[in-house]
Design a protein around this motif. Sequence first.
Motif, PDB file in Angstrom:
ATOM      1  N   LEU A  39      15.696  41.251  26.042  1.00 56.13           N
ATOM      2  CA  LEU A  39      16.365  40.984  27.313  1.00 56.13           C
ATOM      3  C   LEU A  39      16.607  39.490  27.441  1.00 56.13           C
ATOM      4  N   LEU A  40      17.875  39.096  27.596  1.00 52.30           N
ATOM      5  CA  LEU A  40      18.221  37.713  27.905  1.00 52.30           C
ATOM      6  C   LEU A  40      18.069  37.563  29.411  1.00 52.30           C
ATOM      7  N   VAL A  41      17.055  36.828  29.834  1.00 50.02           N
ATOM      8  CA  VAL A  41      16.685  36.790  31.253  1.00 50.02           C
ATOM      9  C   VAL A  41      17.810  36.239  32.123  1.00 50.02           C
ATOM     10  N   ASP A  42      18.556  35.272  31.621  1.00 50.63           N
ATOM     11  CA  ASP A  42      19.703  34.710  32.344  1.00 50.63           C
ATOM     12  C   ASP A  42      20.911  34.750  31.412  1.00 50.63           C
ATOM     13  N   GLY A  43      21.816  35.699  31.661  1.00 52.03           N
ATOM     14  CA  GLY A  43      22.963  35.892  30.784  1.00 52.03           C
ATOM     15  C   GLY A  43      24.004  34.795  30.842  1.00 52.03           C
ATOM     16  N   THR A  44      23.852  33.825  31.747  1.00 56.78           N
ATOM     17  CA  THR A  44      24.807  32.719  31.801  1.00 56.78           C
ATOM     18  C   THR A  44      24.425  31.585  30.844  1.00 56.78           C
ATOM     19  N   ILE A  45      23.195  31.642  30.301  1.00 55.06           N
ATOM     20  CA  ILE A  45      22.748  30.647  29.332  1.00 55.06           C
ATOM     21  C   ILE A  45      23.286  31.017  27.957  1.00 55.06           C
ATOM     22  N   SER A  46      23.584  30.017  27.147  1.00 53.25           N
ATOM     23  CA  SER A  46      24.245  30.235  25.864  1.00 53.25           C
ATOM     24  C   SER A  46      23.279  30.748  24.797  1.00 53.25           C
ATOM     25  N   TYR A  47      23.551  31.972  24.309  1.00 53.86           N
ATOM     26  CA  TYR A  47      22.764  32.582  23.236  1.00 53.86           C
ATOM     27  C   TYR A  47      23.680  32.950  22.069  1.00 53.86           C
ATOM     28  N   ALA A  48      23.119  32.932  20.863  1.00 51.77           N
ATOM     29  CA  ALA A  48      23.804  33.463  19.684  1.00 51.77           C
ATOM     30  C   ALA A  48      23.001  34.656  19.203  1.00 51.77           C
ATOM     31  N   VAL A  49      23.451  35.853  19.565  1.00 51.52           N
ATOM     32  CA  VAL A  49      22.745  37.080  19.199  1.00 51.52           C
ATOM     33  C   VAL A  49      23.250  37.522  17.829  1.00 51.52           C
ATOM     34  N   ARG A  50      22.354  37.572  16.845  1.00 51.19           N
ATOM     35  CA  ARG A  50      22.744  37.852  15.466  1.00 51.19           C
ATOM     36  C   ARG A  50      22.286  39.250  15.057  1.00 51.19           C
ATOM     37  N   ALA A  51      23.222  40.018  14.490  1.00 52.55           N
ATOM     38  CA  ALA A  51      22.917  41.376  14.061  1.00 52.55           C
ATOM     39  C   ALA A  51      23.404  41.589  12.641  1.00 52.55           C
ATOM     40  N   ALA A  52      22.521  42.067  11.758  1.00 54.43           N
ATOM     41  CA  ALA A  52      22.869  42.353  10.364  1.00 54.43           C
ATOM     42  C   ALA A  52      22.629  43.834  10.096  1.00 54.43           C
ATOM     43  N   PHE A  53      23.617  44.475   9.488  1.00 55.10           N
ATOM     44  CA  PHE A  53      23.547  45.912   9.213  1.00 55.10           C
ATOM     45  C   PHE A  53      23.657  46.157   7.712  1.00 55.10           C
ATOM     46  N   SER A  54      22.878  47.128   7.226  1.00 59.49           N
ATOM     47  CA  SER A  54      22.885  47.437   5.796  1.00 59.49           C
ATOM     48  C   SER A  54      23.620  48.725   5.472  1.00 59.49           C
ATOM     49  N   LYS A  55      23.956  49.531   6.504  1.00 56.26           N
ATOM     50  CA  LYS A  55      24.636  50.798   6.242  1.00 56.26           C
ATOM     51  C   LYS A  55      25.391  51.265   7.477  1.00 56.26           C
ATOM     52  N   ALA A  56      26.315  52.186   7.261  1.00 55.57           N
ATOM     53  CA  ALA A  56      27.114  52.745   8.353  1.00 55.57           C
ATOM     54  C   ALA A  56      26.230  53.576   9.288  1.00 55.57           C
ATOM     55  N   PHE A  66      22.178  39.345  35.008  1.00 55.00           N
ATOM     56  CA  PHE A  66      23.088  38.492  35.765  1.00 55.00           C
ATOM     57  C   PHE A  66      22.843  38.673  37.259  1.00 55.00           C
ATOM     58  N   ALA A  67      23.177  37.643  38.024  1.00 55.80           N
ATOM     59  CA  ALA A  67      23.235  37.736  39.476  1.00 55.80           C
ATOM     60  C   ALA A  67      24.668  38.050  39.879  1.00 55.80           C
ATOM     61  N   GLN A  68      24.820  38.614  41.069  1.00 57.70           N
ATOM     62  CA  GLN A  68      26.160  38.936  41.551  1.00 57.70           C
ATOM     63  C   GLN A  68      27.033  37.683  41.589  1.00 57.70           C
ATOM     64  N   GLY A  69      28.208  37.763  40.962  1.00 57.77           N
ATOM     65  CA  GLY A  69      29.130  36.639  40.972  1.00 57.77           C
ATOM     66  C   GLY A  69      28.960  35.662  39.834  1.00 57.77           C
ATOM     67  N   VAL A 131      33.773  38.344  36.108  1.00 58.80           N
ATOM     68  CA  VAL A 131      32.742  38.063  37.107  1.00 58.80           C
ATOM     69  C   VAL A 131      31.711  39.182  37.034  1.00 58.80           C
ATOM     70  N   ALA A 132      30.447  38.818  36.900  1.00 57.67           N
ATOM     71  CA  ALA A 132      29.392  39.795  36.646  1.00 57.67           C
ATOM     72  C   ALA A 132      28.956  40.546  37.899  1.00 57.67           C
ATOM     73  N   GLU A 133      28.488  41.772  37.674  1.00 56.13           N
ATOM     74  CA  GLU A 133      27.782  42.526  38.702  1.00 56.13           C
ATOM     75  C   GLU A 133      26.306  42.102  38.665  1.00 56.13           C
ATOM     76  N   ALA A 134      25.582  42.402  39.719  1.00 60.17           N
ATOM     77  CA  ALA A 134      24.158  42.090  39.745  1.00 60.17           C
ATOM     78  C   ALA A 134      23.395  43.124  38.931  1.00 60.17           C
ATOM     79  N   GLY A 135      22.493  42.662  38.056  1.00 57.83           N
ATOM     80  CA  GLY A 135      21.676  43.575  37.272  1.00 57.83           C
ATOM     81  C   GLY A 135      21.776  43.300  35.788  1.00 57.83           C
ATOM     82  N   GLU A 136      21.351  44.283  34.997  1.00 56.94           N
ATOM     83  CA  GLU A 136      21.320  44.133  33.546  1.00 56.94           C
ATOM     84  C   GLU A 136      22.523  44.800  32.884  1.00 56.94           C
TER      85      GLU A 136
END
Length: 278
Positions: A39-56, A66-69, A131-136
């Motif tokens: 969980l990214l606690v504050d989605g307005t902060i800059s993150y680089a989420v990295r995902a590596a997949f080995s198969k279909a 996010f907070a409302q707005g 513009v974000a809704e409030a919540g996850e």
Amino acid sequence: MRKLLITVLVLAFMASAPAYAHQPVDLLKTDTTAAKGPLLVDGTISYAVRAAFSKAGEKKGFRAAFAQGDGLSVEYLIVDKKPENSLRPTQLPTLVMTSPKGTSLTIKFTERTKFPYSGVNYLYLARYQAVAEAGEYSFLVTAKRKASIILSVGVKEIPGEVLRGAKPTPSLTPAPATTPTPTPSAAATSTPAPAPAPTKVGYTMAQVRANNSASNCWSVIDDSVYDLTKWINSHPGGSGAIVGLCGTDGSSAFSAKHGNQSRPAAQLSSYRLGPLEK
């Protein structure tokens, strides 16, 4: 003189360059759903989420709060090298984003823009702002074949908090009973304590008018107060459009220029100070 010119050019490039996600978050093999992922606690902060997949068919997910707005900013990137840069869009992992209200959106690839960063060449494939809704918000990535991707979330270049593991659940064991200690009753003639003064919420128009310069630029837009000082030199339409809003109610000007446009609204939300006190 030559050294001064080079310095000016470097600073100008840095000011015009886009912000890049700086805090890496690696999705694990156990992050098979958004609920099991970090969980990214504050989605307005800059993150680089990295995902590596080995198969279909392999899935990995995460969440961002996010907070409302708040400004919601998501970017889909790959490294400009094989096998990723040789895959067609239909062969790359899909990204489905689900809002707190349950609305799902599959991010579509709309570009293939190159840019270098820290000695590595990347390709933008999609950029989404709203513009974000409030919540996850939930993010679920599904692989079509072996590939690695990066999802940039947020724009604020400050350290952020990442939580892993299930949320704590309340204990079902009742707390041990305690014997209450008798409290002497107040004398009939005692004076009741005064009620607490109401907490002041928001900013006044007088405060906005006082911040009416390029060095301290506040403006009111749709009953919210914004500090636009840092946006003056970054505004794509020129600094004059922002300076003209300093110390004023800029609602009409903003609506006339950017009415019903999600991207300017999302950018504006990152400079919000609070509501206008009436």
